[in-house]
Write an enzyme that holds these catalytic residues in place. Structure first.
Site, mmCIF file in Angstrom:
data_model
loop_
_atom_site.group_PDB
_atom_site.id
_atom_site.type_symbol
_atom_site.label_atom_id
_atom_site.label_comp_id
_atom_site.label_asym_id
_atom_site.label_seq_id
_atom_site.Cartn_x
_atom_site.Cartn_y
_atom_site.Cartn_z
ATOM 1 N N HIS A 107 17.539 40.622 5.474
ATOM 2 C CA HIS A 107 16.925 40.083 6.011
ATOM 3 C C HIS A 107 14.849 41.309 5.606
ATOM 4 O O HIS A 107 13.976 40.531 6.175
ATOM 5 C CB HIS A 107 16.944 41.416 8.102
ATOM 6 N N GLY B 130 24.537 47.977 11.860
ATOM 7 C CA GLY B 130 23.213 47.511 10.933
ATOM 8 C C GLY B 130 21.709 47.369 11.571
ATOM 9 O O GLY B 130 21.812 46.700 12.261
ATOM 10 N N HIS C 154 23.758 41.673 4.272
ATOM 11 C CA HIS C 154 22.756 40.920 5.776
ATOM 12 C C HIS C 154 21.805 41.512 5.467
ATOM 13 O O HIS C 154 20.130 40.996 5.711
ATOM 14 C CB HIS C 154 23.781 41.105 6.552
ATOM 15 N N GLU C 155 21.834 42.917 5.700
ATOM 16 C CA GLU C 155 20.351 43.181 6.240
ATOM 17 C C GLU C 155 19.339 43.568 4.940
ATOM 18 O O GLU C 155 18.305 43.034 4.758
ATOM 19 C CB GLU C 155 20.592 45.003 5.916
ATOM 20 N N CYS D 107 23.824 38.466 14.710
ATOM 21 C CA CYS D 107 22.776 39.295 14.345
ATOM 22 C C CYS D 107 21.439 39.836 15.518
ATOM 23 O O CYS D 107 21.570 39.197 16.570
ATOM 24 C CB CYS D 107 21.867 38.303 13.242
ATOM 25 N N LEU D 108 21.262 40.747 15.898
ATOM 26 C CA LEU D 108 20.521 41.187 16.728
ATOM 27 C C LEU D 108 19.414 40.670 17.014
ATOM 28 O O LEU D 108 18.905 40.946 18.206
ATOM 29 C CB LEU D 108 20.041 43.479 16.634
ATOM 30 N N GLN E 160 13.333 43.731 11.178
ATOM 31 C CA GLN E 160 13.739 43.521 12.381
ATOM 32 C C GLN E 160 12.943 43.755 13.835
ATOM 33 O O GLN E 160 12.776 43.623 14.705
ATOM 34 C CB GLN E 160 14.593 43.782 12.287
#
Ligand code: GNR
Ligand code: NI
Length: 167
Positions: free
Chosen positions: A137, A46, A133-134, A91-92, A51
């Protein structure tokens, strides 16, 4: 197509609240294509626009094993949630850090597609985790904020040290 640089925690820009997309146009569709390319290259399941320092309510998700399940969500909302699950998240924007987070087991999501049309779907398991999670963000929240203050400080220390080595 283009790869976009991903912000790293604790970059304060990750805490920006994203604004709704007013009109789904070619610029938004190009951004989505670039976000998908960036997610697949990372690789991740994702990516939220936050981000890549774009503070508009857009996410891409693909929890399939063969890149066959790309979901692009514009102005996504969770309209129902039920149950509970604990998943080891990564997480990226927080590379190399994994920890357990408790989330809803099932969610119903409403969003716009790349044609600007409203659609809804039900998600459970990993897809439900990823959606939550997204969407966090987009509200400026990173998963480590669910962890204790002690763990958050240790993570900040680790990433700062790594940033010094890579710089
Ligand atoms: O690639 C990712 N994997 C992942 C694993 C468990 C729970 C959430 C995620 S999302 C993450 C990509 C990312 O940082 N999205 O914002
Ligand atoms: Ni993330």
């Amino acid at each position: 197509m283009a790869l976009l640089p991903i912000l790293r925690y604790p970059d304060p820009r990750l805490h920006t609240k994203a604004q709704p997309v007013a009109k789904v146009d070619d610029a938004i569709r190009t951004l989505i294509a670039d976000m998908a390319e960036t997610m697949y290259e990372a690789p991740g399941i994702g990516l939220a626009a936050s981000q890549v320092n774009v503070h508009q309510r857009i996410v891409v998700i693909d929890v399939s094993e063969d890149k066959s399940g790309l979901l692009a969500l514009i102005n996504p909302e969770i309209i129902e949630r039920s149950g509970e699950q604990v998943c080891e998240e990564g997480c990226l924007s927080v590379p190399g850090i994994y920890d357990k987070v408790s989330r809803a087991e099932k969610v119903r999501v409403r969003a716009l597609n790349q044609q600007g049309e409203r659609f809804e779907f039900d998600a459970e398991g990993l897809l439900a985790v990823c959606v939550q999670h997204e969407l966090d963000h987009l509200d400026g929240k990173v998963f480590v904020e669910y962890l204790s203050a002690l763990k958050q400080n240790r993570i900040k220390g680790k990433l700062a040290k790594k940033a010094r080595i890579t710089a």
